[in-house]
Write a protein that holds these residues in place. Structure first.
Motif, mmCIF file in Angstrom:
data_model
loop_
_atom_site.group_PDB
_atom_site.id
_atom_site.type_symbol
_atom_site.label_atom_id
_atom_site.label_comp_id
_atom_site.label_asym_id
_atom_site.label_seq_id
_atom_site.Cartn_x
_atom_site.Cartn_y
_atom_site.Cartn_z
ATOM 1 N N ILE A 1 106.317 -140.158 88.399
ATOM 2 C CA ILE A 1 106.913 -138.239 88.348
ATOM 3 C C ILE A 1 106.133 -137.159 88.485
ATOM 4 N N GLY A 2 104.850 -137.027 87.933
ATOM 5 C CA GLY A 2 103.405 -136.693 88.079
ATOM 6 C C GLY A 2 103.062 -136.769 89.223
ATOM 7 N N GLY A 3 103.315 -137.164 90.368
ATOM 8 C CA GLY A 3 103.118 -137.412 92.072
ATOM 9 C C GLY A 3 104.159 -136.111 92.348
ATOM 10 N N VAL A 4 105.044 -135.406 91.687
ATOM 11 C CA VAL A 4 106.440 -135.302 92.265
ATOM 12 C C VAL A 4 106.364 -133.303 91.378
ATOM 13 N N HIS A 5 106.152 -133.958 90.070
ATOM 14 C CA HIS A 5 106.448 -132.556 89.692
ATOM 15 C C HIS A 5 104.921 -132.071 88.945
ATOM 16 N N THR A 6 104.511 -131.094 88.055
ATOM 17 C CA THR A 6 104.175 -130.867 86.806
ATOM 18 C C THR A 6 104.783 -130.716 86.197
ATOM 19 N N ARG A 7 104.144 -130.734 84.331
ATOM 20 C CA ARG A 7 104.477 -130.505 83.492
ATOM 21 C C ARG A 7 105.139 -129.066 82.719
ATOM 22 N N PHE A 8 104.446 -128.601 83.505
ATOM 23 C CA PHE A 8 105.100 -126.736 83.671
ATOM 24 C C PHE A 8 106.740 -126.834 84.003
ATOM 25 N N THR A 9 106.811 -127.692 85.222
ATOM 26 C CA THR A 9 108.208 -127.261 85.947
ATOM 27 C C THR A 9 108.739 -128.583 86.234
ATOM 28 N N LEU A 10 108.760 -129.459 85.194
ATOM 29 C CA LEU A 10 109.601 -130.536 84.932
ATOM 30 C C LEU A 10 111.148 -129.760 84.829
ATOM 31 N N PRO A 11 112.074 -130.744 86.026
ATOM 32 C CA PRO A 11 113.260 -130.549 85.873
ATOM 33 C C PRO A 11 114.025 -130.693 84.716
ATOM 34 N N GLN A 12 115.522 -129.713 83.864
ATOM 35 C CA GLN A 12 115.319 -130.077 82.313
ATOM 36 C C GLN A 12 115.869 -131.771 82.455
ATOM 37 N N GLU A 13 116.329 -132.035 83.482
ATOM 38 C CA GLU A 13 117.499 -133.325 83.838
ATOM 39 C C GLU A 13 116.874 -134.448 82.908
ATOM 40 N N ASP A 14 115.491 -134.488 84.074
ATOM 41 C CA ASP A 14 114.087 -135.410 83.201
ATOM 42 C C ASP A 14 113.503 -135.686 82.449
ATOM 43 N N TRP A 15 114.190 -134.328 81.593
ATOM 44 C CA TRP A 15 112.948 -134.018 80.995
ATOM 45 C C TRP A 15 112.310 -134.829 79.869
ATOM 46 N N ALA A 16 112.988 -136.109 79.814
ATOM 47 C CA ALA A 16 112.495 -137.230 78.681
ATOM 48 C C ALA A 16 111.226 -137.691 79.520
ATOM 49 N N LEU A 17 111.730 -137.700 80.318
ATOM 50 C CA LEU A 17 109.814 -137.882 81.327
ATOM 51 C C LEU A 17 108.334 -137.545 80.834
ATOM 52 N N GLN A 18 108.772 -136.350 79.800
ATOM 53 C CA GLN A 18 107.517 -136.205 79.114
ATOM 54 C C GLN A 18 106.948 -136.705 78.096
ATOM 55 N N ARG A 19 107.724 -138.043 77.472
ATOM 56 C CA ARG A 19 107.395 -138.846 76.975
ATOM 57 C C ARG A 19 106.435 -139.599 77.384
ATOM 58 N N LYS A 20 106.241 -140.188 79.127
ATOM 59 C CA LYS A 20 105.556 -141.268 78.978
ATOM 60 C C LYS A 20 103.862 -140.505 79.393
ATOM 61 N N ASP A 21 103.303 -141.368 79.858
ATOM 62 C CA ASP A 21 101.803 -140.997 80.428
ATOM 63 C C ASP A 21 101.791 -140.814 81.538
ATOM 64 N N TRP A 22 101.429 -139.543 82.092
ATOM 65 C CA TRP A 22 101.563 -138.804 83.619
ATOM 66 C C TRP A 22 99.913 -139.628 83.779
ATOM 67 N N HIS A 23 99.852 -140.718 85.488
ATOM 68 C CA HIS A 23 98.722 -140.512 85.408
ATOM 69 C C HIS A 23 98.421 -140.417 86.694
ATOM 70 N N SER A 24 96.968 -140.643 87.130
ATOM 71 C CA SER A 24 96.379 -140.215 88.333
ATOM 72 C C SER A 24 95.379 -140.643 88.950
ATOM 73 N N PHE A 25 94.757 -140.389 90.572
ATOM 74 C CA PHE A 25 94.605 -141.099 91.005
ATOM 75 C C PHE A 25 93.114 -140.991 90.283
ATOM 76 N N THR A 26 91.994 -142.736 89.888
ATOM 77 C CA THR A 26 90.784 -142.779 90.219
ATOM 78 C C THR A 26 90.188 -143.670 90.813
ATOM 79 N N ALA A 27 88.463 -143.267 90.227
ATOM 80 C CA ALA A 27 87.805 -144.271 91.416
ATOM 81 C C ALA A 27 86.709 -144.564 90.622
#
Length: 860
Positions: A761-787
């Motif tokens: 979900i963090g690849g498609v939206h930001t936490r500022f702009t997550l649609p209300q219908e997906d708001w429950a996904l705020q409880r998840k850890d949003w991953h980024s790429f690592t190296a």
């Protein structure tokens, strides 16, 4: 190409600072300060420079650093001339008053006033920050320690002037940043809020941008790494340590204040500002903002916001996601143009990372892989109490029988041969459910009959994070977590262990029609399968998957050196007063003979010899963790270096070595790993190199603050216009203007690549702009790429890129699970041994001291 959240900036971009040079008399006066335990309570300790800097930040509302002015690591920082650095000059009266009051508080009311006159006498300077850099022309830039703290301030201030534009459908949301007194940027006015109904809770979080100025091997310019975090806010004061305060005349800067807790007259715990900030403010005619109540914190009200103190259950997850990182990187490139900064990127190499062998060790390969343990037979002792756990274990073991589709049929207390080398034995151990401590030496006495020359490993049921029931809470009871005690008792018998968390049997009302269908395949129990894989891994079982992806014709020994400094207490629990160095060395012996599996060994510090993996782990686990006298600096570093060099000399001298080390943990022990002396100072294996023996050193850096965070793979087409393309399974590299090359492997996490929309979900939206219908996904850890960064300070007689490729392939293969590990296999095994020790980040068992020894220690 992989773009990152790291930027090289020319020295003209560093700007100017406000600096107060302090004389050696200031350090002498500081050394005369008495030990103190903060304003309310606490352990007595020598006052650090940071205490005064924090108080000065409170009265000035701006960042302040007070540190020694030296380019070298020093044993006594107060013996060196110091500097006070900030963004604007202090008001003279406020500076003198604040320093005088702070010293008076430290001295418990005595108005000696030794520091303020010396600080007031300092002539304020406004130098170019670049004037303190040395060695840039050689690709080894370095500066005083305070430089790295303050170099990002000007950058952060410039970035804060322009709001961050975040696309939100057809509109644009603009996020305004405010800098705190540590130089971070905070989205103070844009708080993420989420409420749950069962249980009814509300949580808040802020976006925070931290900045770290670092060097890269062979790079003439400093790199600024931007580190976005999603900082969850506390809804009560209990155990909190850090608070942001909207306070003072400088409304654009937030005060970041360390806090403590004390009891008021009613016996309630209340917060207070540490480092005497409140007293200093009062002396300067200011007042600290009123402390919000717990109810106000829970409602998100007031001018203070506290960070959650530790990993705790929260209605909001961690992480900002890859889309936010991409938006932020583009914004930085657009905002910071004069002088132009350079975004760090990785170029692809022709080397692809492959994984021809996937999953667990197969039945066909099992006996061959078990031969790597050094034992003719291996016994898995399955200890359980719950019947569901036993069934899960039998299903996982069934894959090593001739009937893998049916659970293993075996009785308790009897050996069951699964193959020529593998035996399993079940034993019901009711003490696993005891709520109090158990005498495991007595409970495990039955294991003594199994000392028959077979290598034993224990697969043990456990109650994961046992929580008290309502009845237990009311009675003041709590189940005891037996893992540490039980693991040590097994180590005493030479047995390594792996725990499997219990799962309750499914409620019949929750079983779906598909699950009751006799023809339906039961769901795969990945937790049991992975636990069994991990136990085999600990026993030293190695199949040929590593051999298949490497080309090592000269049969080198691959060594992993894992170091970690652990704090321990010699006086009372919970008050660590010294450190000790944990040292784990592993060696993977390669072979070109297909009939001989690669085998793993580890160094046993007690017998001063290399032993098979399982035996060495058991020996390591039954002794006190760490080595006294060994440390990261000075004589302690020399002792650690000499001890490890002696251990390496015990390895067969007719075999070449490839040594893998963790850069961050080892660079003070071996200065040749440091960027400023890369490859020219002491390195592991220096005493072993000769004209006839090659000894290569490969350094692995996984530090979030030092390895650039990947943003996107710019070479891949976008399937989704919003989602940044992920890195490929390939070795990447970056070559500096001085010709020095570092290599990288970049990846998306398993959670990001799978688990439906929750993972990516963090690849498609930001936490500022997550649609209300997906708001429950705020409880998840949003991953980024690592190296992971791979450097080669000494290649021996090998090609550095081939060594980097070897390290990457040894990260890409895993015996215990199906994803990449952070470190190459030998180094990964060493870290796993450390984490399995019963005293890992926990209580240490101190050796008993004689009265004479105790007196000597106190005298020192």
């Amino acid at each position: 190409m992989i773009s990152t959240l790291a930027f090289l900036f020319p020295y003209t971009a560093l700007g100017k600072i406000t600096l107060y040079p302090l004389s050696s008399e200031f350090g002498q006066a500081w050394s005369s300060l008495p030990s103190y335990g903060d304003a309310k309570s606490g352990k007595q300790h020598r006052p650090p420079y940071a205490g005064l800097a924090s108080a000065l930040s409170a009265v000035s509302g701006q960042p302040v650093v007070l540190m020694p002015h030296t380019y070298d690591v020093v044993d006594d920082e107060f013996a060196q001339p110091a500097v006070a650095v900030t963004t604007r000059a202090f008001d003279a009266w406020t500076l003198s008053t604040a320093v005088r009051e702070w010293e008076r508080c430290v001295r418990k009311g005595e108005d000696a006033n030794t520091l303020a006159p010396l600080l007031a006498a300092a002539e304020v300077e406004h130098p170019d920050l670049a004037s303190y850099v040395r060695g840039a022309e050689d690709g080894t830039p370095h500066a005083p320690g305070w430089f790295y703290r303050v170099a990002a301030w000007n950058f952060a201030q410039r970035l804060a002037r322009t709001p961050l534009p975040v696309p939100n459908g057809p509109r644009m949301r603009r996020i305004r940043w405010r800098m705190d007194t540590q130089g971070s940027l905070i989205s103070w006015d844009d708080v993420t809020r989420r409420t749950t109904l069962k249980p009814k809770r509300t949580g808040y979080a802020l976006h925070k941008l931290d900045f770290r100025v670092v060097t890269q091997p062979g790079e003439p310019l400093f790199a600024l790494h931007v580190l976005p975090t999603f900082s969850r806010l506390a809804t009560h004061w209990a155990s909190t340590r850090t608070v942001f305060i909207e306070h003072g005349t400088n409304k654009d800067t937030l005060l970041r204040m360390p806090i403590g807790h004390t009891k008021d007259s009613d016996g309630h715990w209340v917060p207070y500002a540490r480092n005497y900030a409140a007293e200093v403010l009062d002396a300067c005619g200011m007042e600290l903002t009123a402390w919000p109540t717990n109810d106000q914190l829970a409602a998100g009200q007031g001018q203070m916001r506290a960070l959650v103190p530790a990993p705790v259950p929260h209605v909001l997850g961690k992480g900002v996601g890859t889309r936010f990182n991409k938006i932020l990187a583009d914004h930085i490139n657009e905002t910071i143009k004069r002088p132009k900064i350079i975004q760090v990127g990785f170029e692809p190499t022709p080397i692809e990372l492959t994984r021809p062998t996937r999953g667990a060790v197969t039945r066909a390969e099992l006996d061959h892989a078990l031969a790597a343990t050094g034992s003719d037979t291996v016994r898995i002792i399955a200890l359980y109490n719950d019947g569901t756990t036993r069934r899960r274990m039998t299903k996982a073991l069934a894959r090593y029988t001739s009937t893998p589709d049916r659970p293993l049929d075996c009785s308790d207390h009897d050996d069951r041969h699964l193959s020529e080398r593998l035996i399993v034995r079940f034993h019901r151990l009711r003490a696993l459910d005891h709520t109090d401590k158990v005498d495991w030496d007595d409970e495990l006495a039955f294991l003594d009959q199994l000392q028959d020359g077979t290598l034993n490993g224990a697969w043990v049921e456990t109650i994961w994070n046992p929580k008290p029931t309502k009845r237990e809470r009311e009675a003041g009871q709590h189940r005891h977590d037996h893992k540490r005690d039980l693991r040590r008792a097994l180590y005493e018998r030479g047995i390594v262990s792996q725990f499997l968390a219990r799962q309750n049997a499914p409620d019949p009302d929750d079983i779906t029609e598909a699950e009751t269908d006799a023809d339906a395949d039961p769901p795969t129990d990945y937790k049991a399968i992975n636990a069994l894989r991990d136990l085999l891994f600990r026993l030293g079982c190695v199949d040929d998957r590593l051999r298949h992806v490497t080309d090592l014709a000269d049969e080198p020994i691959l060594v992993g050196i894992h170091l970690r400094q652990q704090r321990i207490s010699t006086r009372r629990p919970g008050a660590a007063d010294r450190t000790q160095m944990v040292e784990v060395l592993t060696a993977l012996h390669t072979s070109n003979d297909p009939n001989r599996p690669w085998h793993m060994g580890s160094y046993d510090h007690s017998s001063h010899d290399w032993r098979p993996q399982a035996d060495a782990e058991a020996a390591f686990g039954r002794h006190v963790i760490g080595r006294d006298g060994h440390a990261r600096h000075e004589e302690g570093a020399l002792l650690a270096r000499q001890h490890i060099e002696s251990a390496l000399k015990v390895l067969p001298c007719d075999r070449p070595l490839i040594i893998f080390v963790d850069t961050e943990a080892c660079r003070t022990i071996w200065p040749g790993l440091q960027n400023v002396r890369f490859g020219t100072g002491p390195l592991p294996g220096d005493d072993l190199r000769s004209e006839t023996r090659s000894v290569a050193v490969v350094a692995i850096n996984t530090s979030y603050g030092e390895v650039p965070t990947p943003v996107e793979n710019t070479a891949s087409p976008r399937k989704n216009p919003k989602r940044p393309p992920k890195p490929q399974d390939r070795l990447y590299k970056r070559t500096t203007s001085t010709g020095h090359t570092s290599w990288y492997i970049a990846q998306a996490s398993r959670a990001y690549e799978g688990f439906g929309s929750a993972g990516s979900i963090g690849g498609v939206h930001t936490r500022f702009t997550l649609p209300q219908e997906d708001w429950a996904l705020q409880r998840k850890d949003w991953h980024s790429f690592t190296a992971t960064q791979i450097t080669v300070p000494h290649a021996g007689e090998r090609d550095p890129q081939q060594l980097a490729a070897l390290a990457a392939q040894l990260c890409h293969q895993s015996l215990a699970w199906d994803a990449r590990t952070r470190h190459p296999f030998p180094l990964h095994v060493a870290g796993a041994m450390d984490r399995a020790h019963p005293e890992y980040r926990g209580p240490s068992i101190e050796p008993t001291l004689t009265p004479e020894a105790d007196d000597t220690q106190d005298a020192g």
